[in-house]
Enzyme design. Structure first.
Site, PDB file in Angstrom:
ATOM      1  N   LYS A  91      10.026   6.496 -10.062  1.00 48.16           N
ATOM      2  CA  LYS A  91      11.004   5.777 -10.896  1.00 48.16           C
ATOM      3  C   LYS A  91      12.463   6.205 -10.633  1.00 48.16           C
ATOM      4  CE  LYS A  91       7.679   4.587 -14.449  1.00 48.16           C
ATOM      5  NZ  LYS A  91       6.506   5.379 -14.129  1.00 48.16           N
ATOM      6  N   ASP A 143       1.066  -5.364 -11.296  1.00 47.54           N
ATOM      7  CA  ASP A 143       0.395  -4.623 -12.368  1.00 47.54           C
ATOM      8  C   ASP A 143       0.624  -5.420 -13.661  1.00 47.54           C
ATOM      9  OD1 ASP A 143       2.942  -4.074 -13.234  1.00 47.54           O
ATOM     10  OD2 ASP A 143       2.717  -1.908 -13.274  1.00 47.54           O
TER      11      ASP A 143
END
Ligand code: GTP
Length: 360
Positions: A159, A218
């Site tokens: 991230k 996802d």
């Protein structure tokens, strides 16, 4: 080959729908995501699956009775109230694995990736771990990989801040691991595979990336979940089944069984209707997923919404994009829900909600 499916997370970003079901049981074109995953693994030659679960998700998944075909399924459960993260459950599965390479698959992804190809690549490279990588427009929500020319990952950043990602190649949530990996993962505690293990392996040279193109998503957030259903409705994964002649259907739409749809209602495009959904007259539903046994009364208008199981939507209700209605929730007649409102399971809403918030 054996596979570990990670399915013990809390799915916090998908609340309130994930309060009552784990992400792996979310219906994708009316079939639980886990069943798609089982079928895909079986096609790639996997025969044995270790379900890495929490106590709660073990109970939910077992109760749901997902069809596993010929696959042998064992459950490996995180200790009560001590989630092991994404790495700890892999270490816990060691006793089931033996001396062969194995697959790890996140239970919240849908992909067209060929698992046998990544396994072949992993063997050729003699890697400790190989991560499936795909390209996305915004990598900041994911783990990002920087590759050398021969496919080794020289840097893995989980991230990265917006605009700071070195590439747009992201961790697709599928790994092939050699048994050597178990030396890297500490036992009996929460471990982040991405932050602790992959970053170290990248520094040591044992981490490789298998880049693939094709379908991948996802279902971390509601918009991802809706998008996946929409993309699949437009793809070859959607086999259109005729559900009788209904001139009010705007394809692509998937409908389970033969639901009641009232006169002058327009369903679609991009709608998934679960089993026994009831739709009144003059209703408009588009770009939405309606879970089984929900009902939508006359003149309601629903766009870009997920409606939970057995939820009741009253007459003349208007629900805007990215709203989520929990299982058994009731939205009274003439109510307006603005963009991004979520309603917790079994909650009753009897006043307009004009700004995005969670009704608890
Ligand atoms: P968010 O809370 O919304 O971030 O979701 P999550 O933590 O459930 O999902 P995340 O994308 O972070 O995790 C990737 C996969 O690992 C998902 O399939 C999760 O179910 C699974 N997972 C995450 N944490 C754990 C854990 O502590 N134990 C086990 N067994 N699986 C986990």
């Amino acid at each position: 080959m054996k596979a570990v499916i990670l399915a013990g997370g809390f799915g916090t970003r998908l609340r309130p729908l994930s309060c009552t079901r784990p992400k792996s049981l979310f219906p994708i074109l009316n079939k639980p995501l886990l069943q798609w995953t089982f079928e895909k693994l079986a096609k790639s030659g996997v025969k044995y699956i270790i379900m890495a679960v929490s106590r709660q998700t073990r109970f939910q998944i077992k109760s749901f009775n997902v069809d596993a075909g010929e696959l042998k399924i064992v459950y490996s459960c995180d200790p009560p109230k001590k989630p092991l993260g994404t790495g700890g459950p892999v270490k816990k599965a060691e006793k089931f694995i033996g001396a062969e390479d194995f697959l790890v698959v996140n239970g919240d992804i849908f992909t067209s990736l060929d698992y046998s190809e990544i396994a072949k690549f992993h063997k050729e490279k003699k890697a400790v771990a190989t991560i499936a990588l795909c390209r996305v427009d915004d990598p900041s929500r994911f783990g990002v990989a920087e590759l050398t020319e021969n496919g080794r990952i020289k840097k893995f950043i989980e991230k990265p801040p917006l605009g700071k990602a070195p590439t747009n190649l992201i961790n697709a949530g599928v790994y092939v691991l050699s048994p050597e990996i178990f030396r890297y993962i500490p036992k009996g505690r929460k471990v982040s595979m991405e932050r602790e293990i992959f970053t170290r392996l990248a520094e040591e040279g044992g981490l490789y990336g298998y880049v693939f193109s094709g379908l991948w998503t996802d279902i971390g957030r509601v918009e991802d979940y809706l998008k996946l259903n929409r993309v699949l409705l437009d793809s070859h994964f959607f086999e259109k089944k005729i559900v009788g002649s209904n001139e009010n259907i705007r394809e692509p739409v998937i409908i389970e069984g033969r639901p009641h749809i009232g006169k002058f209602s327009i369903i679609g495009p991009h709608v998934v209707l679960g089993r026994n959904v009831k739709i009144g007259k003059h209703v408009h539903v588009e770009n939405s997923v309606i879970f089984p046994e929900a009902s939508i009364a006359d003149y309601a208008s629903i766009s870009g919404v997920v409606i939970g199981e057995k939820a009741v939507i009253g007459k003349n209700v208007k629900i805007e994009e990215n709203c989520v209605i929990g299982d058994y929730a009731v939205i009274r007649d003439n109510i307006f829900l603005a963009k991004g409102v979520s309603v917790c399971p079994a909650k009753e809403v009897s006043e307009n909600i004009t700004a995005s918030r969670c009704v608890m």
